[in-house]
Design an enzyme around this catalytic site. Structure first.
Site, PDB file in Angstrom:
ATOM      1  N   PRO A   1       2.569  19.318  -5.396  1.00 51.94           N
ATOM      2  CA  PRO A   1       3.868  18.762  -5.019  1.00 51.94           C
ATOM      3  C   PRO A   1       4.494  17.863  -6.090  1.00 51.94           C
ATOM      4  O   PRO A   1       3.796  17.087  -6.746  1.00 51.94           O
ATOM      5  CB  PRO A   1       3.559  17.945  -3.758  1.00 51.94           C
ATOM      6  CG  PRO A   1       2.096  17.733  -3.762  1.00 51.94           C
ATOM      7  CD  PRO A   1       1.513  18.918  -4.467  1.00 51.94           C
ATOM      8  N   ASN A   2       5.799  18.017  -6.205  1.00 56.19           N
ATOM      9  CA  ASN A   2       6.670  17.222  -7.080  1.00 56.19           C
ATOM     10  C   ASN A   2       6.538  17.560  -8.558  1.00 56.19           C
ATOM     11  O   ASN A   2       7.329  17.063  -9.362  1.00 56.19           O
ATOM     12  CB  ASN A   2       6.458  15.701  -6.860  1.00 56.19           C
ATOM     13  CG  ASN A   2       6.847  15.293  -5.464  1.00 56.19           C
ATOM     14  OD1 ASN A   2       7.942  15.627  -5.008  1.00 56.19           O
ATOM     15  ND2 ASN A   2       5.970  14.616  -4.755  1.00 56.19           N
TER      16      ASN A   2
ATOM     17  N   ARG B   1      12.318  13.026 -14.552  1.00 56.38           N
ATOM     18  CA  ARG B   1      12.134  11.603 -14.215  1.00 56.38           C
ATOM     19  C   ARG B   1      10.768  11.147 -14.717  1.00 56.38           C
ATOM     20  O   ARG B   1       9.884  11.962 -14.939  1.00 56.38           O
ATOM     21  CB  ARG B   1      12.165  11.427 -12.680  1.00 56.38           C
ATOM     22  CG  ARG B   1      13.535  11.468 -12.057  1.00 56.38           C
ATOM     23  CD  ARG B   1      13.424  11.151 -10.562  1.00 56.38           C
ATOM     24  NE  ARG B   1      12.597   9.975 -10.337  1.00 56.38           N
ATOM     25  CZ  ARG B   1      11.637   9.883  -9.401  1.00 56.38           C
ATOM     26  NH1 ARG B   1      11.356  10.901  -8.628  1.00 56.38           N
ATOM     27  NH2 ARG B   1      10.940   8.781  -9.263  1.00 56.38           N
TER      28      ARG B   1
ATOM     29  N   TYR C   1       4.810  11.094 -17.169  1.00 56.39           N
ATOM     30  CA  TYR C   1       4.512  12.522 -17.069  1.00 56.39           C
ATOM     31  C   TYR C   1       5.006  13.357 -18.253  1.00 56.39           C
ATOM     32  O   TYR C   1       4.784  14.564 -18.277  1.00 56.39           O
ATOM     33  CB  TYR C   1       5.084  13.080 -15.758  1.00 56.39           C
ATOM     34  CG  TYR C   1       4.490  12.412 -14.531  1.00 56.39           C
ATOM     35  CD1 TYR C   1       3.124  12.489 -14.292  1.00 56.39           C
ATOM     36  CD2 TYR C   1       5.288  11.711 -13.627  1.00 56.39           C
ATOM     37  CE1 TYR C   1       2.558  11.887 -13.176  1.00 56.39           C
ATOM     38  CE2 TYR C   1       4.733  11.105 -12.510  1.00 56.39           C
ATOM     39  CZ  TYR C   1       3.374  11.195 -12.296  1.00 56.39           C
ATOM     40  OH  TYR C   1       2.805  10.597 -11.203  1.00 56.39           O
TER      41      TYR C   1
ATOM     42  N   ASN D   1      -3.630  21.325 -10.794  1.00 56.65           N
ATOM     43  CA  ASN D   1      -3.188  19.934 -10.669  1.00 56.65           C
ATOM     44  C   ASN D   1      -2.638  19.815  -9.252  1.00 56.65           C
ATOM     45  O   ASN D   1      -1.506  20.231  -8.994  1.00 56.65           O
ATOM     46  CB  ASN D   1      -2.107  19.597 -11.697  1.00 56.65           C
ATOM     47  CG  ASN D   1      -1.673  18.141 -11.578  1.00 56.65           C
ATOM     48  OD1 ASN D   1      -1.997  17.448 -10.597  1.00 56.65           O
ATOM     49  ND2 ASN D   1      -0.925  17.667 -12.561  1.00 56.65           N
TER      50      ASN D   1
ATOM     51  N   ALA E   1      -0.329  14.774  -5.603  1.00 53.81           N
ATOM     52  CA  ALA E   1      -0.819  13.737  -4.679  1.00 53.81           C
ATOM     53  C   ALA E   1      -1.822  14.287  -3.664  1.00 53.81           C
ATOM     54  O   ALA E   1      -2.608  13.508  -3.092  1.00 53.81           O
ATOM     55  CB  ALA E   1       0.362  13.095  -3.970  1.00 53.81           C
TER      56      ALA E   1
ATOM     57  N   GLU F   1      -9.800  20.877 -12.924  1.00 51.09           N
ATOM     58  CA  GLU F   1      -8.774  19.980 -12.371  1.00 51.09           C
ATOM     59  C   GLU F   1      -8.099  19.253 -13.528  1.00 51.09           C
ATOM     60  O   GLU F   1      -8.793  18.733 -14.411  1.00 51.09           O
ATOM     61  CB  GLU F   1      -9.476  18.984 -11.441  1.00 51.09           C
ATOM     62  CG  GLU F   1      -8.582  17.915 -10.846  1.00 51.09           C
ATOM     63  CD  GLU F   1      -9.378  16.918  -9.984  1.00 51.09           C
ATOM     64  OE1 GLU F   1     -10.611  17.113  -9.784  1.00 51.09           O
ATOM     65  OE2 GLU F   1      -8.770  15.934  -9.535  1.00 51.09           O
TER      66      GLU F   1
ATOM     67  N   HIS G   1      -4.978  16.400 -14.601  1.00 53.59           N
ATOM     68  CA  HIS G   1      -3.928  15.432 -14.273  1.00 53.59           C
ATOM     69  C   HIS G   1      -3.237  15.007 -15.550  1.00 53.59           C
ATOM     70  O   HIS G   1      -3.898  14.694 -16.550  1.00 53.59           O
ATOM     71  CB  HIS G   1      -4.505  14.207 -13.552  1.00 53.59           C
ATOM     72  CG  HIS G   1      -5.100  14.575 -12.243  1.00 53.59           C
ATOM     73  ND1 HIS G   1      -4.330  14.864 -11.148  1.00 53.59           N
ATOM     74  CD2 HIS G   1      -6.381  14.776 -11.886  1.00 53.59           C
ATOM     75  CE1 HIS G   1      -5.124  15.214 -10.159  1.00 53.59           C
ATOM     76  NE2 HIS G   1      -6.370  15.181 -10.574  1.00 53.59           N
TER      77      HIS G   1
ATOM     78  N   ARG H   1      -4.259   3.809 -13.020  1.00 53.00           N
ATOM     79  CA  ARG H   1      -3.142   3.610 -12.092  1.00 53.00           C
ATOM     80  C   ARG H   1      -3.642   2.984 -10.772  1.00 53.00           C
ATOM     81  O   ARG H   1      -4.715   2.410 -10.735  1.00 53.00           O
ATOM     82  CB  ARG H   1      -2.406   4.942 -11.887  1.00 53.00           C
ATOM     83  CG  ARG H   1      -1.893   5.522 -13.208  1.00 53.00           C
ATOM     84  CD  ARG H   1      -1.150   6.813 -13.023  1.00 53.00           C
ATOM     85  NE  ARG H   1       0.075   6.610 -12.259  1.00 53.00           N
ATOM     86  CZ  ARG H   1       0.814   7.601 -11.757  1.00 53.00           C
ATOM     87  NH1 ARG H   1       0.441   8.863 -11.954  1.00 53.00           N
ATOM     88  NH2 ARG H   1       1.893   7.332 -11.071  1.00 53.00           N
TER      89      ARG H   1
END
Ligand code: CA2
Length: 144
Positions: free
Chosen positions: A12-13, A20, A25, A77, A80, A101, A103, A110
């Site tokens: 997601p996203n 943004r 990112y 990835n 969330a 995996e 990220h 974070r």
């Protein structure tokens, strides 16, 4: 039988990449990243199928399809859902191939809620904090 050997799955996203929060990112769009991976796959002799969904169930359906369509490995990835989804972990546990995996950000630098990953329990390898280069390194590691 899919002709694709490596499934790259974005959660997601991640469709918002490049628009943004470039300081976290990066500036590349998801299309840029996917195009580079398809090209790198061609160089390395593997076919890459990149998919993104904002929906947990669609991600699970895609992982389930990979069990039987000839997919040899998944680079994921989960966004969330990394930190929340036992269901994605269960789907990956039912997939027999390699799982890496990735990220973009260093989740350990974070918020505390990003420090735990359900998916890491299944992943054969985890790459964090190297931006889009993490996907490239994952693909190279799978082929090596
Ligand atoms: O660092 C990563 O790759 C993450 O998986 C990204 C997820 C985050 O929830 C994870 O903790 C770590 C969020 C992706 C959101 O992507 C955006 C991209 C551009 C603009 C807004 C969000």
């Amino acid at each position: 039988m899919s002709k694709h050997q490596v499934l790259v799955l974005h959660g997601p996203n991640l469709n918002l990449l490049g628009s943004r929060e470039p300081e976290i990112y990066g500036h590349q769009t998801l299309d840029d990243i996917n195009e580079s991976l398809v090209n790198l796959g061609a160089e390395l002799g593997v076919s890459v199928n990149a998919q993104q969904s904002n929906h947990e169930g669609v991600l699970i359906d895609t992982i389930q399809a990979a069990r039987t369509d000839g997919t040899k490995a998944i680079i994921i990835n989960p966004g969330a859902f990394t930190h929340t989804s036992v269901a994605i972990l269960d789907a990956l546990n039912a997939f027999a191939g390699q799982v890496i995996e990735v990220h973009l950000s260093n989740v350990h630098k974070r918020e505390a809620f990003r420090h735990h990953s359900y998916v890491s329990q299944r992943a054969d390898g985890v790459i964090v904090g190297l931006g889009a280069r993490g996907y490239e390194l994952a693909l190279r590691a799978l082929v090596a």
